[in-house]
Design a protein around this motif. Structure first.
Motif, PDB file in Angstrom:
ATOM      1  N   CYS A 279      34.251  34.252  37.887  1.00 41.20           N
ATOM      2  CA  CYS A 279      33.871  34.553  39.397  1.00 41.20           C
ATOM      3  C   CYS A 279      33.151  33.083  39.554  1.00 41.20           C
ATOM      4  O   CYS A 279      31.715  33.034  39.655  1.00 41.20           O
ATOM      5  CB  CYS A 279      32.819  35.597  39.365  1.00 41.20           C
ATOM      6  SG  CYS A 279      32.183  35.615  41.023  1.00 41.20           S
TER       7      CYS A 279
ATOM      8  N   CYS B 256      32.784  35.494  44.854  1.00 46.71           N
ATOM      9  CA  CYS B 256      33.486  34.792  44.057  1.00 46.71           C
ATOM     10  C   CYS B 256      34.504  33.914  44.868  1.00 46.71           C
ATOM     11  O   CYS B 256      35.060  34.418  45.879  1.00 46.71           O
ATOM     12  CB  CYS B 256      34.516  35.534  42.937  1.00 46.71           C
ATOM     13  SG  CYS B 256      33.541  36.708  42.019  1.00 46.71           S
TER      14      CYS B 256
ATOM     15  N   ALA C 212      34.840  41.985  43.274  1.00 47.61           N
ATOM     16  CA  ALA C 212      34.479  40.441  42.822  1.00 47.61           C
ATOM     17  C   ALA C 212      33.032  39.941  43.061  1.00 47.61           C
ATOM     18  O   ALA C 212      32.398  39.377  42.328  1.00 47.61           O
ATOM     19  CB  ALA C 212      35.649  39.673  43.438  1.00 47.61           C
TER      20      ALA C 212
ATOM     21  N   GLY D 218      30.663  40.779  40.579  1.00 50.38           N
ATOM     22  CA  GLY D 218      30.689  39.770  39.592  1.00 50.38           C
ATOM     23  C   GLY D 218      30.073  40.542  38.345  1.00 50.38           C
ATOM     24  O   GLY D 218      29.498  39.604  37.294  1.00 50.38           O
TER      25      GLY D 218
END
Lengths: 213, 213, 213, 213, 213, 213
Positions: free
Chosen positions: A32, A41, D19, D22
């Motif tokens: 990420c 990310c 994402a 993370g």
């Protein structure tokens, strides 16, 4: 036009900060990479080998300062690919007599390798109470500082010294104990400090003077 | 005599039942009551309500000591049922002018409630560097000390004071900063301390003298 | 009027700053103060001591309600500095005969201290199956409720009662068992409930009637 | 056309909602349904039963491909309510002689149940070094693949085969070992591969040719 | 006779190997097969494929009981190789009209696949307060129950039904809500229950009678 | 006599294995030094500075082997104080043309610093599928390999090369991909491998021959 709208939508959608997580990240994906344009990310398809790279760790830092030491970091600020991976790299350089002062990393343990010179290192435990674990290290020696404990590194050799260290957090934190107590802004009151250190306020003021300008 | 030996054995066994795991435990079962006879959980069928109980938190501790303060704990040593549950309870008592010295809990955040009196409390951040966050608290006031940051509590009222605090670890750790630096065994060398605090060794020796006997 | 809108907005924003993470946060930095203007941490340079503060925990809550009890919270909604620190504080007040009903915190263990009065408390384990661990507590007594287990607090003294409790999550959750089953929206079908409790639907309907309006 | 753009947008948004964190999320709230319009949780008041639902897991996938196998997933992309809950469901179908190639899930263990047919399955440990644990499974048999270890599934029966598997991550990852080495883009150099496999470059080129077009 | 003793011993030993850890284990090694002879991992060199295997998940359980349902588990007790891997598998069978009663898994989320029949399933959230999320599922349908929330499964089809479910813990826990409140040992007092459910003690006693013998 | 009994009791009490935990340990105490005489933490009072020390990391390893490379570790086996601290240190040495073969660490990310020479390094992602991230590194260059991804290091300079790396686990694991597939014991069947790599069995047998004796 349509594609630009798409970009805006996806940037909005990924606008939740990495900092928002407020946690020590373990990865949910291969990587990420921290994105300078947002707090999500980076799009994995745009990630490049250089995002995992940093150079210059063979170059000694500048030790022309009162402590006679320097600290060079390769953390997520230098290597955006480190984001969520839980590692930071540090290079220490020491002039003759140089010191990395007593400090604590609240969020990481540290493993140190001496590249050159002779270093007196030590850490202090809380249980057993106030036990000092110290040793003089030479080139190729490895030593470990457990998370959350005060430690220091002092060049006790005849020349310069250098070492490399790894910490298992992307943001280990650094609490320099002398200045974290005597150099705070605003200052901790003389009453508190005189009682805590069991000394006259004149000594407290002398200590504070070293860390305030 | 026999009962004292029993106490020693059971304290060893409990502290090992924590230490054996070597981790901050989150529960894998309803509870895992620390077992004085082994390092495993007590047989759940033998667990009793008293394993989750401790008394006397309304009784002020003895503050007739140089710091003018006392700390009473209800942790896994007092309440074996706390094992793996990630909580510790503390009661603070203060004589007039009493101080709980600058200290760090490496493994827990803390939430404090003032029961009586006026307390000046503060903690120091590492980022922003050496910023002091402090406030005078009165009865019923609540304050939070984030994990790993140096903090103190000082009775600034006209009488005694008392507070209760919870920490989110069964073993938060306690690093008293002045003695963790100036009262270690063996001592940290005067060279290191004089350079770290940027003062003469005579002052270092005076500071050390307060914490060594 | 404007300030009330401000409150609503900031509550929404805070709940986003929690929700965005979607995890039980452990800190990646000194602190991550919930920011009403976004879902990220507040800029650390703008953080103030009051962000870690809340008052009034010495003031009894209003127990003029059918349960004869009240619950006052100091969680991240009241103390934005608690964000990512994994702690919540609660004050319970009880009228004579008051009850905090059977409930479960799915995300936290709880440590309770009795401030005044006599409280019958209890929790029920799942293994051993359906074992009740209960005890009458007096002033200064401490008791622990393990994470995820049903528990209750009942004032069995002659007067009012009060207690303070800490939970090791910034969002422990609260499942009031009677209403979580008999007061859902939409209702759970009478067929399911009659079979689950092995009673006539007339009893199920009587139970539901207590929790639906 | 418009609906296809909509799909792209919502896939981007969901993948970012994962994402952004993370991390492997554990829940901080009852649920955190992935929101196509942002990277935060969907407003809990707007969440519906269908957000926790997916259909069609009784329908065999299409195995008319060189491997003679198919993989059908129910992960957060299909069931947004899985977000932060740490689970993925997979259905495998096999033609006669079909193979799910050697692969690694870097972020999850897997538990497999055979629905029909005969499957030879195996995984390889790293310690003990390169030990193969394999077994032929029949209908109703259950087998476990530990996190991070290479494993495969091969239909060794006379007809088709099918199985269902669960993984304890919302994003387990899938590294198909042959193509992850011989089918990379850009390719790994013949020098490296010839030395790693200790064979002539002609064989390396033959292997690469199977995975590059 | 001997084999039954062996079974008892090995169940004790396995439950110790779980209990000793006192935590939800993530792996520190490839696998840590529960060892009936101790509470440590089995010597990896002695581990065999069958340690990761269990059979018979295609065989319906016996539903000739008042609930008209059965639960078959493949957890670490059946598959010692599951130890530390964080997964449990369950098979549900239902007679016509059968019910898996309202229950909570305090330590796992669950993903369910219907093998045959028609199941009404539902869970209740705590925030939004007491919201029921329910749906009728048919063969091949998949549904998710978030960790820590009350849920149930009811056969609403014309025949039998069956389903398979995975939970992301090796010890999810099972709190059957009706018996966890009305069938505890010792019983929760009628005073508490009558007030909690806001009904006469006669109804409380009728409910208790269903779960006590 | 009595003291000897005390010792025996406490050793029994701490007899639960470190391995029993089966988890990646984060510390519950200052440190938990691995004890050769048992599987619990060493008595903290008996811990010495040398428990955190290892030497010789400046000495090149022996590269007179087919791969032309060597790997020297400082992990918990060499430094018992590393136990629970989540760090391992590695030194790589390379002869001219030496290779550290394609491998995966299932439990750690890695940060690498080149001490001398020129190294071609690379890792392959799973998403984006099979993307190679590679770069030639010179002295002082730093590169990161994310957890769970295949990577290699190849000496592409004119002389020898050396590097140092840190991994954030005390037991990262090492899966050498070629031998983990073609050198297993017992071997993976030719049928499976021929289909997986889409080549004749003669090539599979040639590949196996490189890793079996």
């Amino acid at each position: 036009m349509a594609s630009q709208i798409l970009v805006i939508v996806s940037l909005l959608a990924i606008s939740c900060s990495l900092a928002a997580a407020g946690i020590e990240p373990g990865p949910l994906q291969d990587f990420c990479v921290a994105d300078p344009a947002s707090s999500a990310c980076r799009d994995p398809k745009l990630v490049k080998p250089d995002n995992f790279f940093s150079g210059g760790f063979n170059v000694p830092g500048n030790t022309s300062n009162p402590s006679g030491s320097s600290v060079t970091s390769a953390s997520v600020a230098q290597i955006p690919g480190l984001n969520t991976l839980g590692l930071t790299l540090i290079r220490f350089d020491f002039a003759h007599g140089g010191l990395v002062t007593l400090h604590i990393h609240p969020r990481a343990s540290e493993i140190l390798t001496v590249l050159e010179g002779s270093l007196l290192v030590g850490f202090v435990s809380s249980s057993p109470e106030n036990r000092l674990f110290s040793k003089v290290l030479e080139q190729g020696d490895v030593f470990v500082f457990p998370i959350g404990l005060a430690h220091f590194l002092s060049n006790v050799g005849n020349g310069t010294a250098a070492a490399i260290a790894s910490l298992n957090s992307q943001n280990p934190g650094f609490i320099a104990i002398p200045s974290n107590i005597f150099g705070t802004s605003p200052p901790i009151g003389d009453d508190v400090l005189a009682k805590a250190y069991n000394v006259d306020k004149s000594i407290v003021e002398k200590l504070k003077a070293q860390f305030h300008s």
